[in-house]
Each structure stands twice: as C-alpha cells, then as structure tokens.
Design a protein around this motif. Structure first.
Motif, PDB file in Angstrom:
ATOM      1  N   ALA A 230       0.835  -1.197   0.000  1.00 50.39           N
ATOM      2  CA  ALA A 230       0.000   0.000   0.000  1.00 50.39           C
ATOM      3  C   ALA A 230       0.877   1.256   0.000  1.00 50.39           C
ATOM      4  CB  ALA A 230      -0.926  -0.005   1.217  1.00 50.39           C
ATOM      5  N   TYR A 231       1.966   1.210   0.769  1.00 57.09           N
ATOM      6  CA  TYR A 231       2.894   2.350   0.825  1.00 57.09           C
ATOM      7  C   TYR A 231       3.499   2.615  -0.556  1.00 57.09           C
ATOM      8  CZ  TYR A 231       7.066   5.027   2.152  1.00 57.09           C
ATOM      9  OH  TYR A 231       8.047   5.966   2.244  1.00 57.09           O
ATOM     10  N   PHE A 232       3.937   1.529  -1.202  1.00 53.30           N
ATOM     11  CA  PHE A 232       4.525   1.647  -2.545  1.00 53.30           C
ATOM     12  C   PHE A 232       3.492   2.207  -3.526  1.00 53.30           C
ATOM     13  CE2 PHE A 232       6.109  -0.304  -6.603  1.00 53.30           C
ATOM     14  CZ  PHE A 232       7.350   0.332  -6.619  1.00 53.30           C
ATOM     15  N   ALA A 233       2.255   1.708  -3.428  1.00 56.59           N
ATOM     16  CA  ALA A 233       1.177   2.180  -4.302  1.00 56.59           C
ATOM     17  C   ALA A 233       0.910   3.663  -4.075  1.00 56.59           C
ATOM     18  CB  ALA A 233      -0.089   1.368  -4.070  1.00 56.59           C
ATOM     19  N   ALA A 234       0.924   4.078  -2.797  1.00 51.76           N
ATOM     20  CA  ALA A 234       0.646   5.483  -2.483  1.00 51.76           C
ATOM     21  C   ALA A 234       1.710   6.380  -3.115  1.00 51.76           C
ATOM     22  CB  ALA A 234       0.606   5.683  -0.973  1.00 51.76           C
ATOM     23  N   ILE A 235       2.961   5.945  -3.061  1.00 54.03           N
ATOM     24  CA  ILE A 235       4.031   6.748  -3.663  1.00 54.03           C
ATOM     25  C   ILE A 235       3.855   6.806  -5.184  1.00 54.03           C
ATOM     26  CG2 ILE A 235       6.504   6.728  -4.190  1.00 54.03           C
ATOM     27  CD1 ILE A 235       7.002   5.992  -1.311  1.00 54.03           C
ATOM     28  N   ALA A 236       3.565   5.651  -5.809  1.00 51.31           N
ATOM     29  CA  ALA A 236       3.401   5.617  -7.267  1.00 51.31           C
ATOM     30  C   ALA A 236       2.247   6.516  -7.713  1.00 51.31           C
ATOM     31  CB  ALA A 236       3.171   4.179  -7.734  1.00 51.31           C
ATOM     32  N   PHE A 237       1.098   6.396  -7.051  1.00 50.62           N
ATOM     33  CA  PHE A 237      -0.057   7.192  -7.463  1.00 50.62           C
ATOM     34  C   PHE A 237       0.092   8.660  -7.064  1.00 50.62           C
ATOM     35  CE2 PHE A 237      -2.058   2.939  -7.772  1.00 50.62           C
ATOM     36  CZ  PHE A 237      -2.455   3.044  -9.103  1.00 50.62           C
ATOM     37  N   GLY A 238       0.793   8.891  -5.961  1.00 49.06           N
ATOM     38  CA  GLY A 238       1.073  10.270  -5.564  1.00 49.06           C
ATOM     39  C   GLY A 238       1.888  10.974  -6.645  1.00 49.06           C
ATOM     40  N   MET A 239       2.924  10.284  -7.120  1.00 49.18           N
ATOM     41  CA  MET A 239       3.750  10.882  -8.164  1.00 49.18           C
ATOM     42  C   MET A 239       2.967  11.047  -9.462  1.00 49.18           C
ATOM     43  SD  MET A 239       7.549   9.324  -7.686  1.00 49.18           S
ATOM     44  CE  MET A 239       8.085  10.183  -9.159  1.00 49.18           C
ATOM     45  N   LEU A 240       2.088  10.075  -9.742  1.00 45.46           N
ATOM     46  CA  LEU A 240       1.271  10.184 -10.953  1.00 45.46           C
ATOM     47  C   LEU A 240       0.373  11.416 -10.873  1.00 45.46           C
ATOM     48  CD1 LEU A 240       0.393   8.891 -13.661  1.00 45.46           C
ATOM     49  CD2 LEU A 240      -1.423   7.738 -12.387  1.00 45.46           C
ATOM     50  N   ALA A 241      -0.215  11.639  -9.678  1.00 49.16           N
ATOM     51  CA  ALA A 241      -1.105  12.794  -9.508  1.00 49.16           C
ATOM     52  C   ALA A 241      -0.341  14.088  -9.770  1.00 49.16           C
ATOM     53  CB  ALA A 241      -1.695  12.792  -8.098  1.00 49.16           C
ATOM     54  N   VAL A 242       0.870  14.184  -9.221  1.00 47.98           N
ATOM     55  CA  VAL A 242       1.690  15.379  -9.443  1.00 47.98           C
ATOM     56  C   VAL A 242       1.965  15.544 -10.942  1.00 47.98           C
ATOM     57  CG1 VAL A 242       3.960  16.425  -9.054  1.00 47.98           C
ATOM     58  CG2 VAL A 242       2.761  15.296  -7.167  1.00 47.98           C
ATOM     59  N   ALA A 243       2.329  14.431 -11.598  1.00 46.92           N
ATOM     60  CA  ALA A 243       2.661  14.472 -13.024  1.00 46.92           C
ATOM     61  C   ALA A 243       1.452  14.927 -13.848  1.00 46.92           C
ATOM     62  CB  ALA A 243       3.142  13.105 -13.498  1.00 46.92           C
ATOM     63  N   LEU A 244       0.258  14.445 -13.493  1.00 45.51           N
ATOM     64  CA  LEU A 244      -0.943  14.814 -14.249  1.00 45.51           C
ATOM     65  C   LEU A 244      -1.250  16.298 -14.092  1.00 45.51           C
ATOM     66  CD1 LEU A 244      -3.286  11.745 -13.575  1.00 45.51           C
ATOM     67  CD2 LEU A 244      -1.986  12.279 -15.644  1.00 45.51           C
ATOM     68  N   VAL A 245      -1.096  16.807 -12.875  1.00 46.91           N
ATOM     69  CA  VAL A 245      -1.352  18.233 -12.651  1.00 46.91           C
ATOM     70  C   VAL A 245      -0.378  19.071 -13.482  1.00 46.91           C
ATOM     71  CG1 VAL A 245      -1.212  20.091 -10.943  1.00 46.91           C
ATOM     72  CG2 VAL A 245      -2.355  17.945 -10.357  1.00 46.91           C
ATOM     73  N   VAL A 246       0.893  18.668 -13.467  1.00 49.61           N
ATOM     74  CA  VAL A 246       1.901  19.401 -14.231  1.00 49.61           C
ATOM     75  C   VAL A 246       1.586  19.357 -15.732  1.00 49.61           C
ATOM     76  CG1 VAL A 246       4.328  19.407 -14.935  1.00 49.61           C
ATOM     77  CG2 VAL A 246       3.727  19.123 -12.532  1.00 49.61           C
ATOM     78  N   ALA A 247       1.249  18.154 -16.231  1.00 52.48           N
ATOM     79  CA  ALA A 247       0.969  18.008 -17.672  1.00 52.48           C
ATOM     80  C   ALA A 247      -0.269  18.816 -18.058  1.00 52.48           C
ATOM     81  CB  ALA A 247       0.766  16.540 -18.026  1.00 52.48           C
ATOM     82  N   HIS A 248      -1.226  18.892 -17.150  1.00 48.19           N
ATOM     83  CA  HIS A 248      -2.456  19.640 -17.441  1.00 48.19           C
ATOM     84  C   HIS A 248      -2.158  21.133 -17.550  1.00 48.19           C
ATOM     85  CE1 HIS A 248      -6.655  20.764 -17.350  1.00 48.19           C
ATOM     86  NE2 HIS A 248      -6.396  21.591 -16.358  1.00 48.19           N
ATOM     87  N   ARG A 249      -1.219  21.601 -16.728  1.00 52.25           N
ATOM     88  CA  ARG A 249      -0.974  23.047 -16.676  1.00 52.25           C
ATOM     89  C   ARG A 249      -0.032  23.552 -17.746  1.00 52.25           C
ATOM     90  NH1 ARG A 249      -0.357  24.347 -10.393  1.00 52.25           N
ATOM     91  NH2 ARG A 249      -2.514  23.985  -9.769  1.00 52.25           N
ATOM     92  N   ARG A 250       0.995  22.759 -18.047  1.00 50.51           N
ATOM     93  CA  ARG A 250       2.028  23.326 -18.915  1.00 50.51           C
ATOM     94  C   ARG A 250       1.627  23.253 -20.391  1.00 50.51           C
ATOM     95  NH1 ARG A 250       6.239  18.517 -17.628  1.00 50.51           N
ATOM     96  NH2 ARG A 250       5.135  16.906 -18.774  1.00 50.51           N
ATOM     97  N   ASP A 251       2.393  23.993 -21.207  1.00 50.91           N
ATOM     98  CA  ASP A 251       2.164  23.947 -22.651  1.00 50.91           C
ATOM     99  C   ASP A 251       2.665  22.613 -23.185  1.00 50.91           C
ATOM    100  OD1 ASP A 251       1.101  26.460 -22.634  1.00 50.91           O
ATOM    101  OD2 ASP A 251       2.983  27.455 -23.137  1.00 50.91           O
ATOM    102  N   ALA A 252       1.896  22.044 -24.092  1.00 52.56           N
ATOM    103  CA  ALA A 252       2.286  20.734 -24.622  1.00 52.56           C
ATOM    104  C   ALA A 252       3.446  20.878 -25.588  1.00 52.56           C
ATOM    105  CB  ALA A 252       1.114  20.082 -25.342  1.00 52.56           C
TER     106      ALA A 252
END
Lengths: 252, 315
Positions: A230-252
């Motif tokens: 669960a800890y490993f999953a939380a880190i993986a999905f936490g990083m994914l969430a950060v990545a998605l927010v960044v990709a949503h905001r920046r210019d493609a």
C-alpha cells in the motif's frame, strides 16, 4: 474504453514494447534457470527462483517511461492532446494500458521463472503452499504494475527519455542501496525508501527461501507485507497525480 | 470559422503574441503571414489548445478547443509533419487518431487514398521523405472530415510538384466551403494560395484584409518614364502634383497614372521613349509593411531596402 483502445493501438504498433517484454522475460526466466541449474543442493526454493525479478522490473520501468517520453520526443503527444484535449484522461488511459502490460509481464516473468526451475530441478520443493509463497511469485504482477505507474509519472514529468531512464536507473540501482551508508540517519531513511519497502511485500521475512542468501537482500521495512505494498502504491499514485497536474498546466 | 480575441502569449519577459484579434472565414483560404518568429506557430498551437494563452481567447466554430467533443471532426491541423513515431506505420498512425475521435476505420484508407499514400500505408513513417510526411500529416488533418483546416508552413522544403499539389489541394478544400487557415513567411506563396490575409509581425496584427488589398495598399504604383526631354518634363510633372525620382533618361513617377502622364506629355510636346506602369512586387509590399517588425534583423537586412527598390522597379 475508447481511450484505452487508442493507447493500446499506440503501444503495440511500435517495436520497443515487444522488445522490452522479451528482454524482461528473458532476464527473469534466464536468471532462474541459471541459479537453479548451478545451485547447491538445498538452495532452490520458491524464493530463489525469483532472484532476477529486480533486474527484469528495471527493464519494465524503462519500457513504461519510454512509452510516454517517446511521445514527447517525436511530438505525437501534441497529436494526442489535439485528438483528446482532456490531457488527464489521455494520460490516465496510457497509464492503465502500460501498467496492465507490466502486470502481465510480471506474472509471466514470475511464473515462468518458477516453471523453468521446476523443470530443471524436479525434486526441489517449489509448490506454492503459503500466502508468503504466493506473494513472492504472483505478487510480482502487482509490483510491476505499480512500478510502471511510477516510471510513467517520472516520464511525464521529465519528458526526455535519457533523463527519465537515468533517474530511474540511478535511483533504483544506486541511491537506494547506498543510502544506508549515510551515518546515523541512513538506515532510517532507507527503511522508508519505496523499492526497499516493496521488497517486504515480495519476500517478507525470507520465509520463502531455503537459505537467506537465495535472493536479493531482505527488506529492512517494519511494515507488514500488505501495508508495504500500500505504501509503494501510495508513492506511485502520488507521483502520478503530481505528473498529471503538471501536464495539465504546462504547454504541450 | 476561427475567431481570436485579444490573444496574448508571454514567456517570461518575451511577448510571443500580443493582443491578436482576427477571424478566418469559411469558403476561402486565409493566409497567416509573418516573418519567421512572428508568433504564427504559437498562435496555431493556442488555437488547438496545446499552448495556454496568457490572456484573450480563440474559438473554433464558436467553441473553445477543449470544449469540442470530437475535436478532430471539427478542426484538422498539420502543425509539424514530423509529429509521427518513426517506427509506426502510416496506417497505424491514422488508426489510433481515428479511434480516438470515433471516426470509422474505413476513413483511414480513404484519406490515405486522397493524399496518395496507399501504396506505402504499411511502411514505417520514419522512412518517409519530407513530402510524404507532409502528405501523411494532411491525411491526419482530413481524417475527421473537419470544417476547419489549419496548416503551418505546409510548403516548407517541398519540391515544386509538392508545392503545386498542396496549393491546389487547399483551394479545393476552401471550395468545399471549409475554413482553410494556412501560415507562411512567403508572401509570394500566399499571393497564389490565399484570398484573405492575416498579417502579423512581432506577435502583433499588422493587417487583416484581402490579398489584393494588402498588395495594392502596400505598393505605391509608379510609372516609368523615359524621355530625351526629361529636363523640360520634370517640372511639368511636379506641377501636376506627381513626385519624380531618378536621373538621366529614366525616372519613376508616382502620384499620376500613365494616362495622365501621356496626356501631359502630348500637351507639352514632350517625346516619350517609354511609358510603363510598374507593379510593386509582393515582397516589396511585405517588407514595407512588416519592415519594422522583423524580430531578428541583421545589418544585412538594414541595407536591403536600397537594393529591393531597384529590384522592385525592374519587375
């Protein structure tokens, strides 16, 4: 469902995923064949057959990172966002498809390794009799899938193949294993580092091994196996969430 | 229909696109003209929702890009022909695009046929020549049978045959009633392709008008006059309100048309050896209007007007 089909077409119409899959399977199964064939008596166990998983896992993480960084490299990410303006959905679909492939590779690699060992050493006790045995083998599917999520997140954030692969390799191969060297706090930090923690889920306290040396170093994590996952999953999905927010905001 | 209102894009201190408003209408080819670095590609990326405007907005068919449910069916765009995975076949590239917008798979073969890539459809796009990549990009733009098409510098690097093909193709698309928005830094190319022009320089709108208007507004029409009696004729022309440039035998007269000059010569019994209207060249017009807005001007460029004037009069 449409988006999953799109990402499936994209993934399997280039060659690198096929190569990545073959290499990962060859490493995991080849490693098992080698260790089983050359082992002393009393060494071969469910745990020892999974010796090579970490190396195969690294290949799958590279595969996952490349699945997104090549889109940035060749500009197809812009075509993707042009076709699917909702970037979060598009990237989530890619994550789902790539981590599903990783899950399949993990299962094939683990059971393939177990199978080839059973062929080479028919007398060894390789039956899956306990929950720990099952985690050690089938658990690889989950670990591969989550590691792919993490690698994709790194790929989305960095956008460059070389940078993403370098970070992933250096982190897993060097940084985690060298952290315990840091005086005083080193081992405490290491206790919470994700790949050390997730090893706890796979090999637990070493109960799947005939001898302690029949596998990578045991995890120093104090979490229970499932909490470790669960800890490993939380880190993986936490990083994914950060990545998605960044990709949503920046210019493609 | 593409409509931009107050579109602005800043990168830190640099303003790439500055308060840009324009419209591209259906049924005509609208040229998006400006020197390199003027902000054309940035504007096109903002239209497609790839780059976020700092302020202002742009709509396609009245909607913002991300509000479109199946955007490829409304807007087809070719921004960069190299935006394909080199190891993926042309057909596979189009297949995933079609799938993403619920476009039937048979459309893939149709557009491949339209651009003439059927025979190489299963070949890797990485092995394509620039012209073939460009055609593949156009196939992708046509996939959703969109009412709006955008092309960024589509003839760059193409051979004459390819250029002609693209030019005809765009006219056909406009004749079908679509909005065709095509960028270029070459006015001569746009003069052959576009009916309307949106001209920008340094990210700012310089002109939006028909191509013919743009050219006639920009070029001052002059008449070349050769005469052995120029010394007498010169003051006559000046009295009639014309300005006269040049020396020795041949002058350029502006402010009067050739009919008026001929009448004046007859009335004052001046012998003319030549009386020829001069059309300003498109490049001249372009230089004149965008002259101050070239981002990376060199010393060489600064000297250029002196030579273009001569070249212009000869054309």
């Amino acid at each position: 469902m449409t988006l999953l089909a799109v990402e499936r077409i994209k993934l399997f119409t280039t060659r690198s995923p096929w190569w990545g899959t073959l290499i990962a399977l060859a490493i995991a199964i080849g490693f098992a064949a080698l260790t089983t064939a050359t082992a002393d008596e009393g060494f071969v166990s469910v745990g020892s057959t999974q010796f090579g998983q970490f190396f195969a896992l690294t290949v799958v993480m590279v595969l996952a990172a490349l699945a997104i960084t090549t889109e940035y490299r060749f500009g197809t990410i812009r075509t993707t966002f042009q076709a699917i303006p909702n970037r979060v959905s598009a990237l989530l679909a890619k994550t789902t498809v790539v981590s599903s492939l990783a899950l399949a590779i993990g299962l094939l690699a683990a059971f393939g390794a177990l199978g080839i060992s059973a062929l080479i050493a028919p007398d060894a006790n390789l039956a899956l009799t306990s929950a720990a045995d099952w985690r050690q083998v089938a658990g690889n599917g989950l670990v591969y899938a989550l590691a792919a999520v993490l690698a994709l997140a790194v790929g989305i954030l960095l956008r460059h193949s070389a940078a993403a692969i370098a970070i992933l390799l250096i982190y897993t191969a060097v940084i985690e294993s060298l952290t315990p060297i840091i005086p005083e706090i080193g081992s405490t930090i290491h206790e919470w580092m994700p790949f050390n923690v997730v090893e706890k889920f796979l090999s637990g306290d070493g109960g799947t091994r005939a001898v302690a040396e029949a596998g990578p170093p045991l995890s120093t994590s104090t979490l229970s196996p499932w909490l470790a996952l669960a800890y490993f999953a939380a880190i993986a999905f936490g990083m994914l969430a950060v990545a998605l927010v960044v990709a949503h905001r920046r210019d493609a | 229909m593409i409509e931009a209102r107050g579109l602005t894009k800043r990168y830190g201190e640099t303003t790439a696109v500055d308060d840009l408003s324009f419209a591209a209408e259906p049924g005509v080819v609208t040229g998006f003209l400006g020197p390199n670095g003027a902000g054309k590609s940035t504007t096109m990326r903002m239209i497609l929702g790839l780059d976020r405007p700092t302020s202002g907005s742009v709509t396609v068919s009245g909607k913002r890009y991300h509000e479109l449910r199946h955007p490829l069916r409304t807007v087809g765009a070719l921004i960069d022909a190299r935006w394909v995975h080199p190891n993926r076949s042309a057909r596979s590239h189009l297949r995933w695009m079609a799938k993403s917008n619920d476009i039937p798979q048979r459309r893939v073969d149709e557009v491949l046929e339209t651009v003439g890539l059927t025979s190489v459809a299963n070949k890797k796009a990485g092995g394509f020549s620039l012209g073939m990549s460009q055609r593949l990009g156009i196939a992708g733009a046509l996939l959703g049978d969109p009412e709006i098409l955008m092309f960024d510098e589509p003839v760059n690097g193409l051979d004459p045959e390819g250029i002609l093909w693209i030019r005809r193709f765009m006219h056909r698309l406009a004749d079908e009633g679509r909005t065709v928005f095509v960028s270029s830094h070459l006015l001569s190319e746009m003069a052959l392709t576009a009916q309307d022009l949106v001209v920008i320089g340094k990210g700012e709108l310089i002109a939006q008008c028909s191509t013919a208007d743009f050219v006639s507004r920009a070029t001052e029409d002059a008449v070349k006059v050769r005469s052995p009696q120029l010394a007498e004729f010169r003051p006559v022309l000046a009295d009639a309100g014309a300005s006269v440039r040049g020396e020795d035998g041949a002058v350029l007269v502006s402010g009067l048309d050739s009919d008026a000059i001929g009448d004046l010569a007859a009335r004052h019994q001046v012998v003319l050896h030549e009386l020829s209207p001069q059309q300003g060249s498109l490049e001249q017009a372009f230089m004149q209007i965008t002259g101050d807005s070239v981002e990376y001007a060199s010393d060489f460029d600064d000297r250029a007007p002196a030579t273009t004037e001569l070249a212009g009069t000869a054309s």
